[in-house]
Design an enzyme around this catalytic site. Structure first.
Site, PDB file in Angstrom:
ATOM      1  N   ASN A 164     -10.270  -0.917  -0.205  1.00  0.00           N
ATOM      2  CA  ASN A 164      -8.816  -0.813  -0.149  1.00  0.00           C
ATOM      3  C   ASN A 164      -8.220  -1.410  -1.417  1.00  0.00           C
ATOM      4  O   ASN A 164      -8.272  -2.622  -1.624  1.00  0.00           O
ATOM      5  CB  ASN A 164      -8.306  -1.559   1.094  1.00  0.00           C
ATOM      6  CG  ASN A 164      -6.798  -1.496   1.256  1.00  0.00           C
ATOM      7  OD1 ASN A 164      -6.065  -1.202   0.321  1.00  0.00           O
ATOM      8  ND2 ASN A 164      -6.333  -1.794   2.460  1.00  0.00           N
TER       9      ASN A 164
ATOM     10  N   CYS B  60       0.805  -1.222   0.000  1.00  0.00           N
ATOM     11  CA  CYS B  60       0.000   0.000   0.000  1.00  0.00           C
ATOM     12  C   CYS B  60       0.838   1.273   0.000  1.00  0.00           C
ATOM     13  O   CYS B  60       0.301   2.367  -0.185  1.00  0.00           O
ATOM     14  CB  CYS B  60      -0.942  -0.007   1.197  1.00  0.00           C
ATOM     15  SG  CYS B  60      -1.972  -1.497   1.301  1.00  0.00           S
TER      16      CYS B  60
ATOM     17  N   HIS C   4      -3.621   6.784   1.773  1.00  0.00           N
ATOM     18  CA  HIS C   4      -4.014   5.467   1.275  1.00  0.00           C
ATOM     19  C   HIS C   4      -5.392   5.126   1.833  1.00  0.00           C
ATOM     20  O   HIS C   4      -5.649   5.251   3.033  1.00  0.00           O
ATOM     21  CB  HIS C   4      -2.984   4.433   1.705  1.00  0.00           C
ATOM     22  CG  HIS C   4      -3.469   3.022   1.642  1.00  0.00           C
ATOM     23  ND1 HIS C   4      -4.042   2.476   0.501  1.00  0.00           N
ATOM     24  CD2 HIS C   4      -3.492   2.037   2.584  1.00  0.00           C
ATOM     25  CE1 HIS C   4      -4.391   1.230   0.744  1.00  0.00           C
ATOM     26  NE2 HIS C   4      -4.068   0.930   2.002  1.00  0.00           N
TER      27      HIS C   4
END
Length: 374
Positions: free
Chosen positions: A330, A150, A300
């Site tokens: 996500n 990420c 993020h």
């Protein structure tokens, strides 16, 4: 004090990485760090792409014990996109890159470097080299993969800008693309509700040093936290029996495959809320700016609660926080460029706006960068 390439020198590790003059006792001819040319770097285009299949919380409630209220309250997620049919990671990445080039009005043949930030490539040896082919490039730009989960896109921006400042490249595509659905355990309600597939891209371009738009950064990793978020390689034993021709017993010894994503949600939440605000502050210090100087906080998109907690610690008003997690979940390395592209195309982010972006996740890795759009 800013160095020749426009990055701010300080005592931090991140600044020293970028400034050869700050490495004590090292001359330009003997330093292992590149000698930087007097170039700036700016963001001139962005694009994104998502799969056609939308999976809602209600859809997930049909396969695991959950419901829309439970998911949205704890994560802020309501939908996610999943690769299906003939869709591919390379296809999404190329579409996002193509849109970024179109916005920048740059021909694919003028691209010098393609960086694919992904932890889910379609080939064990990486997928970056397939992007120029998918874009129809007649020339062959350098292309390679960056694997940092990420945090990947943040590392991609730093790496891309370094190539421009230190290697004389002019146009660098930085792409974040993930197909996390391929590594999701769809029977685990703690993880299957979180992840989605997507791609986002930006075009970095060389410019005059006075027009530089990447102001400072801060990067970290800590392998000790790997146990909290991972998809590890598992060995599967094969038959040991020798065949009738007397082949070597026990060869080949095993077969490797990757597990589904495993996560300790509480520990990851504690990690992110603890390190991200500090990282953003370090990046701002390296840039010579303060939190009040930024127009947008772009994190993020892992969990809405994390976004809210980080913004609160940094004292950034909610109206200055970019969030699209409700629609996509996500998407790991794709989440920041995907959210950036939507905010630019909707008119929220305008040319000249300063953005503090931060990534954090498996590795564990985390980092921040201060950029100006346009």
């Amino acid at each position: 004090m800013a160095n020749a390439c426009g990055w701010v020198c300080s005592d931090s590790v991140s600044a020293r990485v970028m400034c050869t003059s700050s490495v004590e006792g090292a001359s330009a001819s003997h330093s292992r760090l590149p000698r930087f040319v007097s170039k700036g770097c700016k963001l001139v285009g962005c694009g994104s792409a998502v799969p056609s299949l939308k999976v809602s919380n209600d859809d997930l409630a049909k396969i695991v014990e959950t419901n829309d209220e439970w998911i949205s309250t704890r994560t802020g997620i309501r939908n996610r996109r999943i690769i299906s049919g003939k869709e591919s990671l390379v296809g999404l990445a190329a579409e996002a890159a193509r849109k970024a080039l179109e916005m920048a009005e740059v021909n694919p043949d003028d691209v010098d470097l393609v960086l694919l930030c992904s932890s889910t490539p379609e080939n064990l040896f990486g997928s970056a080299t397939q992007i120029p082919k998918a874009l129809g490039c007649k020339k062959t730009p350098l292309a390679y993969d960056i694997t940092a989960a990420c945090s990947g896109f943040i590392l991609g921006l730093v790496s891309g800008s370094s190539h421009i400042r230190g290697s004389g490249f002019k146009n660098v595509l930085v792409i974040g693309a993930e197909a996390l659905s391929r590594y999701t355990d769809w029977t685990d309600r703690g993880t299957c509700i979180l992840f989605g597939d997507a791609a986002g891209a930006v075009l970095l371009q060389a410019c005059a040093v006075e027009d530089d738009c990447l102001f400072g950064f801060d990067l970290h990793s800590d392998g000790d936290g790997h146990r909290h978020l991972n998809a590890t390689m598992e060995q599967k034993e094969l038959d040991d029996a020798a065949d009738s021709n007397g082949s070597v017993v026990g060869f080949p010894p095993n077969h490797a495959s990757y597990s589904c994503i495993k996560m300790n949600g509480k520990e990851v939440f504690r990690f992110a809320v603890g390190v991200v605000p500090q990282s953003v502050e370090f990046a701002l210090q390296n840039a010579g700016l303060t939190v009040s100087s930024i127009d947008w906080l772009l994190l993020h998109q892992a969990n809405q609660r994390i976004l809210d907690a980080v913004a609160k610690r940094l004292e950034v008003p909610s109206e200055r926080v970019i969030s699209n997690i409700a629609n996509y979940g996500n998407t790991s390395a794709a989440s920041i460029p995907l959210a950036l592209d939507e905010a630019v195309r909707s008119g929220r982010i305008q040319p000249g706006h300063t953005i503090a972006a931060a990534g954090f996740g498996a590795g564990l890795t985390w980092g921040s960068i201060i950029i100006k759009w346009g």
